[in-house]
Design a protein around this motif. Structure first.
Motif, PDB file in Angstrom:
ATOM      1  N   VAL A 201      27.452  18.313  13.751  1.00 32.20           N
ATOM      2  CA  VAL A 201      27.923  18.740  15.251  1.00 32.20           C
ATOM      3  C   VAL A 201      27.350  20.218  14.539  1.00 32.20           C
ATOM      4  O   VAL A 201      27.636  21.701  15.884  1.00 32.20           O
ATOM      5  CB  VAL A 201      29.362  19.053  15.341  1.00 32.20           C
ATOM      6  CG1 VAL A 201      29.407  17.535  15.685  1.00 32.20           C
ATOM      7  CG2 VAL A 201      30.306  19.722  14.731  1.00 32.20           C
ATOM      8  N   TRP A 202      26.540  20.716  13.326  1.00 33.83           N
ATOM      9  CA  TRP A 202      26.563  22.623  13.282  1.00 33.83           C
ATOM     10  C   TRP A 202      25.752  22.234  13.896  1.00 33.83           C
ATOM     11  O   TRP A 202      24.361  21.605  14.166  1.00 33.83           O
ATOM     12  CB  TRP A 202      25.729  22.417  11.931  1.00 33.83           C
ATOM     13  CG  TRP A 202      27.028  22.080  10.656  1.00 33.83           C
ATOM     14  CD1 TRP A 202      29.149  22.089  11.498  1.00 33.83           C
ATOM     15  CD2 TRP A 202      27.033  21.693   9.116  1.00 33.83           C
ATOM     16  NE1 TRP A 202      29.234  21.627   9.915  1.00 33.83           N
ATOM     17  CE2 TRP A 202      28.302  21.975   8.730  1.00 33.83           C
ATOM     18  CE3 TRP A 202      25.878  21.929   8.326  1.00 33.83           C
ATOM     19  CZ2 TRP A 202      28.308  22.042   7.642  1.00 33.83           C
ATOM     20  CZ3 TRP A 202      26.437  22.122   6.807  1.00 33.83           C
ATOM     21  CH2 TRP A 202      27.461  21.672   6.745  1.00 33.83           C
ATOM     22  N   ASP A 203      25.102  23.925  14.716  1.00 39.09           N
ATOM     23  CA  ASP A 203      24.068  24.260  15.101  1.00 39.09           C
ATOM     24  C   ASP A 203      22.967  24.629  13.560  1.00 39.09           C
ATOM     25  O   ASP A 203      23.300  24.359  12.807  1.00 39.09           O
ATOM     26  CB  ASP A 203      23.976  25.438  16.002  1.00 39.09           C
ATOM     27  CG  ASP A 203      24.524  26.802  15.304  1.00 39.09           C
ATOM     28  OD1 ASP A 203      25.225  26.500  13.821  1.00 39.09           O
ATOM     29  OD2 ASP A 203      25.484  27.391  16.010  1.00 39.09           O
ATOM     30  N   ARG A 204      21.788  25.012  14.248  1.00 40.90           N
ATOM     31  CA  ARG A 204      20.809  25.219  12.977  1.00 40.90           C
ATOM     32  C   ARG A 204      20.948  26.262  12.253  1.00 40.90           C
ATOM     33  O   ARG A 204      20.973  26.441  11.329  1.00 40.90           O
ATOM     34  CB  ARG A 204      19.370  26.014  14.034  1.00 40.90           C
ATOM     35  CG  ARG A 204      18.528  24.752  14.344  1.00 40.90           C
ATOM     36  CD  ARG A 204      17.507  24.857  15.671  1.00 40.90           C
ATOM     37  NE  ARG A 204      16.835  23.922  16.733  1.00 40.90           N
ATOM     38  CZ  ARG A 204      15.311  23.760  15.940  1.00 40.90           C
ATOM     39  NH1 ARG A 204      14.837  25.132  16.818  1.00 40.90           N
ATOM     40  NH2 ARG A 204      15.124  22.732  16.706  1.00 40.90           N
ATOM     41  N   PRO A 205      22.034  27.951  12.613  1.00 40.04           N
ATOM     42  CA  PRO A 205      21.906  28.801  11.892  1.00 40.04           C
ATOM     43  C   PRO A 205      23.243  28.181  10.781  1.00 40.04           C
ATOM     44  O   PRO A 205      22.789  28.780   9.893  1.00 40.04           O
ATOM     45  CB  PRO A 205      22.636  30.516  12.749  1.00 40.04           C
ATOM     46  CG  PRO A 205      22.445  29.831  13.319  1.00 40.04           C
ATOM     47  CD  PRO A 205      22.199  28.204  14.038  1.00 40.04           C
ATOM     48  N   LEU A 206      23.808  27.423  11.612  1.00 36.28           N
ATOM     49  CA  LEU A 206      25.165  26.662   9.735  1.00 36.28           C
ATOM     50  C   LEU A 206      24.305  25.733   9.443  1.00 36.28           C
ATOM     51  O   LEU A 206      24.922  25.759   8.245  1.00 36.28           O
ATOM     52  CB  LEU A 206      26.113  25.603  10.521  1.00 36.28           C
ATOM     53  CG  LEU A 206      27.031  26.519  11.442  1.00 36.28           C
ATOM     54  CD1 LEU A 206      28.324  26.223  11.857  1.00 36.28           C
ATOM     55  CD2 LEU A 206      27.964  27.638  10.255  1.00 36.28           C
ATOM     56  N   TRP A 207      23.332  25.005   9.657  1.00 38.04           N
ATOM     57  CA  TRP A 207      22.273  24.020   8.781  1.00 38.04           C
ATOM     58  C   TRP A 207      21.476  25.188   7.729  1.00 38.04           C
ATOM     59  O   TRP A 207      21.116  24.179   6.459  1.00 38.04           O
ATOM     60  CB  TRP A 207      21.723  23.550   9.377  1.00 38.04           C
ATOM     61  CG  TRP A 207      21.672  22.449   9.945  1.00 38.04           C
ATOM     62  CD1 TRP A 207      22.220  21.844  11.450  1.00 38.04           C
ATOM     63  CD2 TRP A 207      22.579  20.709   9.153  1.00 38.04           C
ATOM     64  NE1 TRP A 207      22.742  20.015  11.011  1.00 38.04           N
ATOM     65  CE2 TRP A 207      23.016  19.658   9.937  1.00 38.04           C
ATOM     66  CE3 TRP A 207      22.248  20.929   8.034  1.00 38.04           C
ATOM     67  CZ2 TRP A 207      23.428  18.805   9.035  1.00 38.04           C
ATOM     68  CZ3 TRP A 207      22.186  19.760   6.877  1.00 38.04           C
ATOM     69  CH2 TRP A 207      22.919  18.082   7.877  1.00 38.04           C
ATOM     70  N   ALA A 208      21.388  26.208   8.098  1.00 34.76           N
ATOM     71  CA  ALA A 208      20.256  27.013   7.458  1.00 34.76           C
ATOM     72  C   ALA A 208      20.862  27.291   6.443  1.00 34.76           C
ATOM     73  O   ALA A 208      20.853  27.197   5.113  1.00 34.76           O
ATOM     74  CB  ALA A 208      19.341  28.305   8.528  1.00 34.76           C
ATOM     75  N   VAL A 209      22.492  27.561   6.570  1.00 40.99           N
ATOM     76  CA  VAL A 209      23.296  28.118   5.778  1.00 40.99           C
ATOM     77  C   VAL A 209      24.004  27.101   4.739  1.00 40.99           C
ATOM     78  O   VAL A 209      23.702  27.035   3.781  1.00 40.99           O
ATOM     79  CB  VAL A 209      24.601  29.046   6.275  1.00 40.99           C
ATOM     80  CG1 VAL A 209      25.142  29.939   4.871  1.00 40.99           C
ATOM     81  CG2 VAL A 209      22.883  30.721   6.835  1.00 40.99           C
ATOM     82  N   PHE A 210      24.545  26.592   5.678  1.00 44.01           N
ATOM     83  CA  PHE A 210      25.831  25.281   4.862  1.00 44.01           C
ATOM     84  C   PHE A 210      25.117  23.856   4.419  1.00 44.01           C
ATOM     85  O   PHE A 210      25.569  23.326   4.010  1.00 44.01           O
ATOM     86  CB  PHE A 210      26.740  25.263   5.877  1.00 44.01           C
ATOM     87  CG  PHE A 210      27.602  26.556   5.481  1.00 44.01           C
ATOM     88  CD1 PHE A 210      28.248  26.874   4.121  1.00 44.01           C
ATOM     89  CD2 PHE A 210      28.079  27.248   6.015  1.00 44.01           C
ATOM     90  CE1 PHE A 210      28.521  27.965   3.511  1.00 44.01           C
ATOM     91  CE2 PHE A 210      28.839  27.982   6.287  1.00 44.01           C
ATOM     92  CZ  PHE A 210      29.539  28.967   4.580  1.00 44.01           C
ATOM     93  N   GLY A 211      23.776  23.988   5.200  1.00 40.51           N
ATOM     94  CA  GLY A 211      22.942  21.913   4.579  1.00 40.51           C
ATOM     95  C   GLY A 211      22.010  22.433   3.749  1.00 40.51           C
ATOM     96  O   GLY A 211      22.065  21.659   2.700  1.00 40.51           O
TER      97      GLY A 211
END
Length: 271
Positions: A201-211
């Motif tokens: 459910v993460w958006d792209r900024p969250l995936w970039a940081v925590f992904g």
């Protein structure tokens, strides 16, 4: 060789043993610490239950499946917090100038810091994660094979290494921030929260940081998808859970780079 290693580790074992005895000597206080730590873990698990009590599926996962994500991630975090969490005390040493004492001892600075303390109360927190993990393994229909057993072991070891690396990374950054522990906490403790949620459910900024940069998705979410045979996000293959060791190695690369840069930057307490 074994005798030499044992001799080198003897001072660290002595320090940790004294810390453990000191905590256990005040039994009422120790019991209250255990209960409070246990309640924190239970409340965090209850938050997940409340969230899934109002929806059937979230991010393609049901509660029984997210229980496995929570169990793996929370257990790994709790064990890392037990052994590396007191790296948070580094700003206190820096402000007081007492870190200079560590330089007087003929042992590596980081190893001294890691073995300078241990908080047994965090074992209660680990018990919550372990309980959630066992429950998740029981309630989910897993076709157990040798590969699945290996995957679970790899996920736990790699997840522990990832969270441990996060604590060391945060410690290295504190040499520059000193008073900015809240900044690193946003990634260390925020990363723990992110790791226990469905990353789909993460958006792209969250995936970039925590992904990827801080690979929290590789601690619980992706290994669970691989273990259960669930298709991951469209741009991640189903076997991505096997990449957890790569995520752990990457985190330690960040951690050691941060630590060595911080140590080189440190000029002493000025006392």
């Amino acid at each position: 060789m074994a005798d030499v290693l044992a001799a080198r580790l003897r001072p660290y074992r002595a320090v940790l043993a004294s810390r453990i005895r000191a905590q256990r000597s005040y039994r009422a206080s120790f019991a209250l610490d255990l209960v409070s730590s246990l309640l924190v873990g239970v409340i965090e698990l209850a938050e997940v239950w409340v969230l899934f009590h109002n929806v059937v599926r979230l991010g393609g996962l049901e509660f029984s499946q997210i229980l496995l994500v929570f169990g793996i991630a929370d257990l790994c975090y709790s064990l890392a917090d037990l052994s590396f969490g007191h790296c948070d005390t580094l700003p206190t040493y820096l402000r007081a100038g007492t870190l200079d004492i560590f330089y007087l001892r003929p042992q590596p600075l980081l190893l001294q810091l890691i073995t300078s303390d241990i908080s047994l109360r965090r074992l209660a927190r680990a018990a919550v994660g372990l309980t959630a993990l066992v429950a998740g393994l029981v309630v989910n229909d897993i076709d157990w094979t040798a590969a699945h057993g290996l995957l679970l072991a790899v996920a736990i070891v790699s997840g522990y290494a990832t969270f441990a690396g996060m604590f060391v990374w945060a410690g290295g950054v504190q040499f520059f921030l000193v008073e900015g522990a809240e900044t690193t906490n946003a990634f260390v403790y925020g990363g723990r929260y992110a790791a226990t949620q469905p990353a789909s459910v993460w958006d792209r900024p969250l995936w970039a940081v925590f992904g990827f940069f801080f690979p929290m998705a590789f601690t619980g979410f992706l290994p669970t998808l691989t273990l259960l045979g669930i298709a991951g996000p469209g741009w991640l293959p189903g076997w991505a859970g096997w990449c957890a060791p790569v995520a752990g190695a990457w985190t330690w690369l960040l951690a050691l780079g941060s630590w060595h840069a911080g140590v080189r930057h440190y000029q002493g307490g000025g006392g």
